[in-house]
Scaffold this motif. Structure first.
Motif, PDB file in Angstrom:
ATOM      1  N   PRO A 176       7.340 -15.417  10.794  1.00  0.00           N
ATOM      2  CA  PRO A 176       6.838 -16.007   9.551  1.00  0.00           C
ATOM      3  C   PRO A 176       6.480 -17.476   9.685  1.00  0.00           C
ATOM      4  O   PRO A 176       5.602 -17.971   8.974  1.00  0.00           O
TER       5      PRO A 176
ATOM      6  N   ASP B 180       4.773  -5.617  11.206  1.00  0.00           N
ATOM      7  CA  ASP B 180       4.626  -6.821  10.384  1.00  0.00           C
ATOM      8  C   ASP B 180       4.354  -6.509   8.918  1.00  0.00           C
ATOM      9  O   ASP B 180       3.578  -7.209   8.256  1.00  0.00           O
ATOM     10  N   ASN B 181       4.993  -5.479   8.400  1.00  0.00           N
ATOM     11  CA  ASN B 181       4.787  -5.129   6.999  1.00  0.00           C
ATOM     12  C   ASN B 181       5.192  -6.279   6.073  1.00  0.00           C
ATOM     13  O   ASN B 181       4.527  -6.528   5.060  1.00  0.00           O
ATOM     14  N   HIS B 182       6.262  -6.981   6.402  1.00  0.00           N
ATOM     15  CA  HIS B 182       6.719  -8.089   5.547  1.00  0.00           C
ATOM     16  C   HIS B 182       5.683  -9.208   5.486  1.00  0.00           C
ATOM     17  O   HIS B 182       5.491  -9.842   4.445  1.00  0.00           O
ATOM     18  N   ILE B 183       4.971  -9.448   6.597  1.00  0.00           N
ATOM     19  CA  ILE B 183       3.921 -10.466   6.600  1.00  0.00           C
ATOM     20  C   ILE B 183       2.732  -9.990   5.764  1.00  0.00           C
ATOM     21  O   ILE B 183       2.146 -10.753   4.991  1.00  0.00           O
ATOM     22  N   TYR B 184       2.383  -8.716   5.929  1.00  0.00           N
ATOM     23  CA  TYR B 184       1.281  -8.149   5.141  1.00  0.00           C
ATOM     24  C   TYR B 184       1.573  -8.286   3.649  1.00  0.00           C
ATOM     25  O   TYR B 184       0.712  -8.721   2.871  1.00  0.00           O
ATOM     26  N   GLU B 185       2.780  -7.931   3.242  1.00  0.00           N
ATOM     27  CA  GLU B 185       3.139  -8.019   1.829  1.00  0.00           C
ATOM     28  C   GLU B 185       3.092  -9.456   1.332  1.00  0.00           C
ATOM     29  O   GLU B 185       2.645  -9.724   0.211  1.00  0.00           O
ATOM     30  N   GLN B 186       3.550 -10.383   2.164  1.00  0.00           N
ATOM     31  CA  GLN B 186       3.536 -11.796   1.776  1.00  0.00           C
ATOM     32  C   GLN B 186       2.109 -12.301   1.598  1.00  0.00           C
ATOM     33  O   GLN B 186       1.791 -12.974   0.607  1.00  0.00           O
TER      34      GLN B 186
ATOM     35  N   ARG C 288       0.451 -10.715  -1.561  1.00  0.00           N
ATOM     36  CA  ARG C 288       0.882 -11.347  -2.809  1.00  0.00           C
ATOM     37  C   ARG C 288       0.159 -12.674  -3.017  1.00  0.00           C
ATOM     38  O   ARG C 288      -0.264 -12.999  -4.137  1.00  0.00           O
TER      39      ARG C 288
ATOM     40  N   ARG D 263       0.182  -1.737  -1.489  1.00  0.00           N
ATOM     41  CA  ARG D 263       1.052  -2.906  -1.427  1.00  0.00           C
ATOM     42  C   ARG D 263       1.754  -3.073  -0.085  1.00  0.00           C
ATOM     43  O   ARG D 263       2.221  -4.152   0.233  1.00  0.00           O
ATOM     44  N   ASN D 264       1.838  -2.014   0.695  1.00  0.00           N
ATOM     45  CA  ASN D 264       2.511  -2.113   1.983  1.00  0.00           C
ATOM     46  C   ASN D 264       1.838  -1.200   2.996  1.00  0.00           C
ATOM     47  O   ASN D 264       0.974  -0.382   2.651  1.00  0.00           O
TER      48      ASN D 264
END
Length: 251
Positions: free
Chosen positions: A4, A32-38, A41, A61-62
């Motif tokens: 991140p 990198d799903n968390h980066i995609y979601e960030q 958003r 969303r994911n």
């Protein structure tokens, strides 16, 4: 996996990162799903970016939700890469200035100082749709002028009706701002101001005939192209800027 802390600061690099994550997800999987979601958003809260995001980004969303979509769209990795890259091309072109017009920066600065959350947001939407959604762009071009004119009339204490069309609204604003052709004696000035009025009338006509604001009958209705949208948006931006600058100078 992307750290991140390694997320770039520039918008264009962040969009490119999202594109890369989606391609990786479609061609073997991505951690990198968390980066995609960030990133999603962030982009969904930016009107200028949101309207140009690929439809599948706005919908999913994911990465887990995105996977069934891309799997169904194409079976080969090459086809999936092409679909994703093609969907991001309009937004990347916009960010790189490929589809920008000479007057965009001047209009953006003037409208931003006038009303960042209202008028400038409409201008951003018009620019975003100019090359990807010509019909929508033409509709927003008229909305931009109506929004600017009504805001000026409000600040000048002038009344208007919701039934007033764009030419009538412009005539009222022009009179208040001393921009009506009959308020001047110099032929050159009268010609320029008369030309501005004709352009406003033209945008109203173009919107009624080519935009998505009305249903169109007939077997083969005329559909606007990006050049029609550019004409409407660029003209609306120039006239809106002229009105704002005149209003601010007089105030």
């Amino acid at each position: 996996m992307i750290d991140p802390n390694d997320i770039p600061s520039s918008t264009i690099e962040r969009v490119a990162m999202m594109e890369g994550i989606l391609i990786a997800s479609a061609t073997g999987g991505s951690p990198d799903n968390h980066i995609y979601e960030q990133l999603r958003r962030e982009f969904m809260t930016d009107p200028q970016i949101r309207d140009m995001l690929p439809p599948f980004v706005r919908s999913y969303r994911n990465l887990n939700a995105f996977w069934p979509f891309i799997k169904h769209e194409a079976s080969s990795y090459a086809e999936r890469r092409q679909i994703i890259s093609g969907a991001f091309t309009p937004l990347m072109d916009q960010l790189e200035g490929v589809n920008s017009a000479p007057g965009d920066k001047v209009a953006s600065e003037a409208l931003q100082t006038f009303d960042l959350d209202g008028v400038h947001a409409v201008w951003d939407k018009a620019i975003a749709r100019r090359n990807t959604d010509p019909e929508g762009a033409i509709t927003v071009a008229r909305t931009l002028l109506e929004t600017v004119i009504k805001r000026i009339l409000d600040e000048q204490g002038e009344t208007y009706s919701d039934k007033d069309d764009l030419p009538k609204l412009y005539s009222k604003a022009a009179k208040v701002l001393n921009l009506a052709p009959n308020q001047h004696s110099e032929d050159a000035i009268k010609a320029i101001l008369g030309g501005a009025m004709n352009l406003v009338n033209g945008i109203g006509t173009l919107r009624n005939r080519l935009s998505d604001s009305h249903g169109r009958g007939g077997r083969a209705p005329v559909r606007p192209s990006p050049r029609h949208a550019s004409l409407a948006v660029n003209t609306a931006g120039a006239i809106a800027t002229f009105l704002v600058e005149t209003h601010q100078e007089r105030s």
